[in-house]
Scaffold this motif. Structure first.
Motif, PDB file in Angstrom:
ATOM      1  N   MET A  82      -3.786  -7.002   0.519  1.00 21.18           N
ATOM      2  CA  MET A  82      -3.208  -5.862   0.703  1.00 21.18           C
ATOM      3  C   MET A  82      -3.049  -5.604   2.306  1.00 21.18           C
ATOM      4  N   VAL A 104     -12.338  -0.762  -1.466  1.00 18.91           N
ATOM      5  CA  VAL A 104     -11.305  -1.367  -2.147  1.00 18.91           C
ATOM      6  C   VAL A 104     -11.570  -2.656  -1.620  1.00 18.91           C
ATOM      7  N   ARG A 105     -11.814  -3.802  -2.523  1.00 20.64           N
ATOM      8  CA  ARG A 105     -12.025  -5.275  -2.132  1.00 20.64           C
ATOM      9  C   ARG A 105     -10.618  -5.927  -2.550  1.00 20.64           C
ATOM     10  N   VAL A 106     -10.300  -6.714  -1.705  1.00 22.20           N
ATOM     11  CA  VAL A 106      -8.998  -7.837  -1.722  1.00 22.20           C
ATOM     12  C   VAL A 106      -9.553  -9.220  -1.948  1.00 22.20           C
ATOM     13  N   VAL A 122      -5.333  -1.586   3.570  1.00 21.36           N
ATOM     14  CA  VAL A 122      -6.684  -1.351   2.845  1.00 21.36           C
ATOM     15  C   VAL A 122      -7.239   0.010   2.909  1.00 21.36           C
ATOM     16  N   GLN A 123      -7.311   0.529   4.143  1.00 18.74           N
ATOM     17  CA  GLN A 123      -7.721   1.874   4.585  1.00 18.74           C
ATOM     18  C   GLN A 123      -6.809   2.909   3.795  1.00 18.74           C
ATOM     19  N   GLU A 174      -7.879   2.846   0.148  1.00 13.64           N
ATOM     20  CA  GLU A 174      -9.288   3.662  -0.012  1.00 13.64           C
ATOM     21  C   GLU A 174      -9.119   4.982  -0.054  1.00 13.64           C
ATOM     22  N   ALA A 214       0.604  -1.223   0.010  1.00 14.01           N
ATOM     23  CA  ALA A 214      -0.013  -0.010  -0.032  1.00 14.01           C
ATOM     24  C   ALA A 214       0.876   1.293   0.113  1.00 14.01           C
TER      25      ALA A 214
END
Length: 336
Positions: free
Chosen positions: A167, A181-183, A170-171, A174, A63
């Motif tokens: 990831m 955001v989808r992993v 994720v925050q 986003e 990220a």
């Protein structure tokens, strides 16, 4: 094979330096000789992925590596294929150019689809048995959004982002993408709001495009053995709604005279007029399947200022009116 080898752009190493990461540290961590930096030789996909993974580790995780590189990387460091997208007419033109010129980079390709209110860009690995690391997938998709932000000068937000790999933050992603955001998804995808694609680029530079496009297209055509008719149709598809549908304009983009272009098309058993008709027909069918577009808009998008002229042409192509053809299509394929 030779075509599988990848040459790292010098700008990549400059970008690492701007982030405080020494290029030789990345090369060592990837287990590669320093010649990849000093001599910029071609590397295999496996070596290419190792360098990206090494950068991810040194930057503190995927990220952070993604966000740092796309935001810090200076436009002046873009290679010619990317520079051509940055100076496109609008966001749509830029994305289509990026999708096309990505074919010059062996490990990945982009599949762009416009449907309804959305535009989805799917990242695919040319070698499915050897997918790229999360940082590369993320950087590729983030750069597509960054391209739109820099080109338009607007804080464009994505509609959604999907990653096939986990990831670490994720925050943070986003916050950068401005959307969920989808992993662990089935594929790596960036979905944009289709209306954003119409935004003009403040960085539009017609003169520079006229210099870069013929060179890049020739390089790509040589690599893919793409025929002249296919290239002409690609240029026409991205130019329909904005004019530039005469043979002189298209020939200029290809770095040819209009007579030379017409002669080469004749050698291929076709003509400029026939290709223009084919493109208008194909695009009209595609646009008519979109419930958000009325028929007047479709006529404009395929290059007809006069709606009646579009009706006559469509009747000639399909033996039906656009409205009736659309109704029958929707009955067989109900809009969601």
């Amino acid at each position: 094979m030779k075509s599988d080898l990848i040459k790292f752009p010098l700008g990549f190493w400059t970008g690492l330096q701007q982030l405080g990461i020494a290029p030789h540290d990345a090369a060592r961590k990837a287990g590669l000789p320093l010649a990849v930096i000093t001599q910029s030789p071609a590397v295999t996909p496996a070596q290419y992925f190792k360098i990206w993974q090494a950068y991810s580790d040194l930057a503190g995780g995927p990220a952070a590596a993604i966000i740092k590189l796309v935001t810090v990387f200076e436009t002046t460091q873009y290679p010619p294929s990317v520079l051509a997208t940055y100076h496109a007419r609008d966001y749509r033109d830029a994305l289509h150019r990026m999708s096309r010129y990505k074919q010059l980079c062996p490990p990945e390709s982009l599949r762009l689809t416009e449907e309804g209110e959305h535009c989805t860009i799917k990242l695919e690995w040319k070698r499915s048995e050897q997918p790229g690391p999360p940082v590369l997938a993320g950087t590729t998709l983030a750069f597509l959004l960054e391209l739109g932000r820099r080109g338009t000068g607007q804080p464009i937000a994505a509609r959604s982002v999907e990653f096939a790999h986990p990831m670490d933050d994720v925050q943070a992603l986003e916050a950068y993408f401005g959307c969920p955001v989808r992993v662990g998804a089935a594929a790596n995808r960036l979905t944009l709001h289709r209306t954003d694609l119409d935004r003009p680029f403040i960085s539009y530079n017609r003169e520079l495009l006229e210099m870069l496009t013929p060179v890049l297209d020739r390089t790509l055509d040589e690599q893919l053995s793409r025929s002249i008719p296919e290239t002409v149709k690609w240029i026409l598809k991205r130019s329909l709604a904005g004019g530039g549908l005469d043979i002189q304009t298209v020939a200029s983009e290809l770095g040819l005279s209009d007579r030379t272009l017409q002669r080469r098309l004749t050698d291929e058993g076709t003509s400029f007029k026939r290709l223009l008709t084919q493109v208008r027909h194909e695009q009209a069918r595609e646009y008519l399947t979109d419930p958000s577009l009325d028929i007047k808009e479709v006529a404009f998008l395929v290059g007809y200022e006069d709606q009646n002229s579009f009706y006559r042409a469509f009747r000639h192509w399909e033996g039906d009116t656009p409205a009736h053809w659309r109704t029958e299509y929707w009955e067989a394929n109900p809009p969601s």
